[in-house]
Design a protein around this motif. Structure first.
Motif, PDB file in Angstrom:
ATOM      1  N   ALA A  70       8.078  28.282  64.565  1.00 58.75           N
ATOM      2  CA  ALA A  70       8.786  28.721  65.763  1.00 58.75           C
ATOM      3  C   ALA A  70       9.785  29.827  65.415  1.00 58.75           C
ATOM      4  O   ALA A  70      10.070  30.078  64.247  1.00 58.75           O
ATOM      5  CB  ALA A  70       9.510  27.529  66.387  1.00 58.75           C
ATOM      6  N   PRO A  71      10.341  30.494  66.407  1.00 60.85           N
ATOM      7  CA  PRO A  71      11.302  31.567  66.143  1.00 60.85           C
ATOM      8  C   PRO A  71      12.516  31.107  65.330  1.00 60.85           C
ATOM      9  O   PRO A  71      13.152  31.911  64.660  1.00 60.85           O
ATOM     10  CB  PRO A  71      11.744  32.012  67.541  1.00 60.85           C
ATOM     11  N   ASP A  72      12.817  29.832  65.359  1.00 59.75           N
ATOM     12  CA  ASP A  72      13.980  29.333  64.626  1.00 59.75           C
ATOM     13  C   ASP A  72      13.686  29.056  63.160  1.00 59.75           C
ATOM     14  O   ASP A  72      14.563  28.620  62.419  1.00 59.75           O
ATOM     15  CB  ASP A  72      14.494  28.039  65.275  1.00 59.75           C
ATOM     16  N   THR A  73      12.458  29.315  62.717  1.00 64.66           N
ATOM     17  CA  THR A  73      12.080  28.994  61.345  1.00 64.66           C
ATOM     18  C   THR A  73      13.016  29.644  60.340  1.00 64.66           C
ATOM     19  O   THR A  73      13.465  28.996  59.390  1.00 64.66           O
ATOM     20  CB  THR A  73      10.633  29.427  61.073  1.00 64.66           C
ATOM     21  N   LEU A  74      13.319  30.903  60.532  1.00 63.68           N
ATOM     22  CA  LEU A  74      14.188  31.601  59.590  1.00 63.68           C
ATOM     23  C   LEU A  74      15.570  30.961  59.551  1.00 63.68           C
ATOM     24  O   LEU A  74      16.126  30.739  58.468  1.00 63.68           O
ATOM     25  CB  LEU A  74      14.297  33.085  59.939  1.00 63.68           C
ATOM     26  N   SER A  75      16.124  30.621  60.715  1.00 64.95           N
ATOM     27  CA  SER A  75      17.460  30.026  60.725  1.00 64.95           C
ATOM     28  C   SER A  75      17.459  28.658  60.052  1.00 64.95           C
ATOM     29  O   SER A  75      18.410  28.306  59.351  1.00 64.95           O
ATOM     30  CB  SER A  75      18.007  29.924  62.158  1.00 64.95           C
ATOM     31  N   VAL A  76      16.394  27.885  60.227  1.00 60.97           N
ATOM     32  CA  VAL A  76      16.301  26.585  59.570  1.00 60.97           C
ATOM     33  C   VAL A  76      16.226  26.759  58.062  1.00 60.97           C
ATOM     34  O   VAL A  76      16.898  26.067  57.297  1.00 60.97           O
ATOM     35  CB  VAL A  76      15.071  25.789  60.083  1.00 60.97           C
ATOM     36  N   THR A  77      15.421  27.721  57.622  1.00 56.92           N
ATOM     37  CA  THR A  77      15.276  27.989  56.195  1.00 56.92           C
ATOM     38  C   THR A  77      16.606  28.442  55.602  1.00 56.92           C
ATOM     39  O   THR A  77      17.011  27.981  54.530  1.00 56.92           O
ATOM     40  CB  THR A  77      14.186  29.045  55.959  1.00 56.92           C
ATOM     41  N   LEU A  78      17.297  29.343  56.290  1.00 59.91           N
ATOM     42  CA  LEU A  78      18.596  29.804  55.809  1.00 59.91           C
ATOM     43  C   LEU A  78      19.612  28.672  55.776  1.00 59.91           C
ATOM     44  O   LEU A  78      20.394  28.547  54.829  1.00 59.91           O
ATOM     45  CB  LEU A  78      19.115  30.955  56.671  1.00 59.91           C
ATOM     46  N   PHE A  79      19.598  27.818  56.797  1.00 61.19           N
ATOM     47  CA  PHE A  79      20.493  26.665  56.833  1.00 61.19           C
ATOM     48  C   PHE A  79      20.258  25.769  55.621  1.00 61.19           C
ATOM     49  O   PHE A  79      21.184  25.370  54.927  1.00 61.19           O
ATOM     50  CB  PHE A  79      20.258  25.884  58.136  1.00 61.19           C
ATOM     51  N   PHE A  80      18.980  25.497  55.337  1.00 65.94           N
ATOM     52  CA  PHE A  80      18.631  24.649  54.209  1.00 65.94           C
ATOM     53  C   PHE A  80      19.042  25.305  52.888  1.00 65.94           C
ATOM     54  O   PHE A  80      19.585  24.659  52.003  1.00 65.94           O
ATOM     55  CB  PHE A  80      17.134  24.370  54.235  1.00 65.94           C
ATOM     56  N   MET A  81      18.818  26.600  52.770  1.00 65.31           N
ATOM     57  CA  MET A  81      19.197  27.330  51.564  1.00 65.31           C
ATOM     58  C   MET A  81      20.714  27.260  51.356  1.00 65.31           C
ATOM     59  O   MET A  81      21.183  27.031  50.240  1.00 65.31           O
ATOM     60  CB  MET A  81      18.756  28.786  51.669  1.00 65.31           C
ATOM     61  N   LEU A  82      21.475  27.412  52.424  1.00 72.05           N
ATOM     62  CA  LEU A  82      22.940  27.354  52.313  1.00 72.05           C
ATOM     63  C   LEU A  82      23.411  25.957  51.909  1.00 72.05           C
ATOM     64  O   LEU A  82      24.367  25.823  51.138  1.00 72.05           O
ATOM     65  CB  LEU A  82      23.590  27.797  53.624  1.00 72.05           C
ATOM     66  N   ILE A  83      22.754  24.923  52.401  1.00 70.27           N
ATOM     67  CA  ILE A  83      23.095  23.557  51.985  1.00 70.27           C
ATOM     68  C   ILE A  83      22.878  23.409  50.481  1.00 70.27           C
ATOM     69  O   ILE A  83      23.727  22.880  49.760  1.00 70.27           O
ATOM     70  CB  ILE A  83      22.253  22.506  52.743  1.00 70.27           C
ATOM     71  N   LEU A  84      21.736  23.895  50.006  1.00 73.95           N
ATOM     72  CA  LEU A  84      21.441  23.793  48.574  1.00 73.95           C
ATOM     73  C   LEU A  84      22.442  24.581  47.734  1.00 73.95           C
ATOM     74  O   LEU A  84      22.887  24.112  46.685  1.00 73.95           O
ATOM     75  CB  LEU A  84      20.021  24.270  48.286  1.00 73.95           C
ATOM     76  N   ILE A  85      22.802  25.770  48.184  1.00 72.00           N
ATOM     77  CA  ILE A  85      23.782  26.571  47.442  1.00 72.00           C
ATOM     78  C   ILE A  85      25.121  25.845  47.404  1.00 72.00           C
ATOM     79  O   ILE A  85      25.769  25.776  46.352  1.00 72.00           O
ATOM     80  CB  ILE A  85      23.930  27.973  48.062  1.00 72.00           C
TER      81      ILE A  85
END
Length: 100
Positions: A60-75
């Motif tokens: 979905a269009p929110d895929t990038l935001s979800v991926t970025l959110f997850f990446m920021l959690i990991l960082i």
């Protein structure tokens, strides 16, 4: 929509059960696994996990935001990685101001 959510919940539960029985976790640490562990730690709700996986599956269009959110959690969970990333950015960018 309900059918898709229900199917996703079943798949996530199957993944959760598989994770509880594997001997070497590092061989099974994919996106869904990280989300499940984030839920176990209390960082995400079951609904967050379901929604993230659903969005990644249907692209979905929110895929990038979800991926970025997850990446920021990991960082945020790995400060030494964050420091290393900042050093690399400073090496490449130098004293210039960051731009979009």
């Amino acid at each position: 929509s309900k059918d898709l959510k229900g199917a996703m919940e079943i798949l996530i539960e199957q993944k959760r059960q598989k994770l509880s029985s594997v001997e070497k976790l590092d061989e099974h640490m994919d996106f869904a696994s990280q989300l499940i562990f984030a839920q176990n730690r209390g960082d995400l709700t079951a609904e967050n996990v379901n929604q993230c996986v659903l969005e990644m599956m249907i692209a979905a269009p929110d895929t990038l935001s979800v991926t970025l959110f997850f990446m920021l959690i990991l960082i945020a969970e790995h400060p030494t990685v964050e420091e290393e990333m900042m050093r690399e950015i400073e090496t490449v960018v130098g004293k210039q101001e960051l731009q979009s």
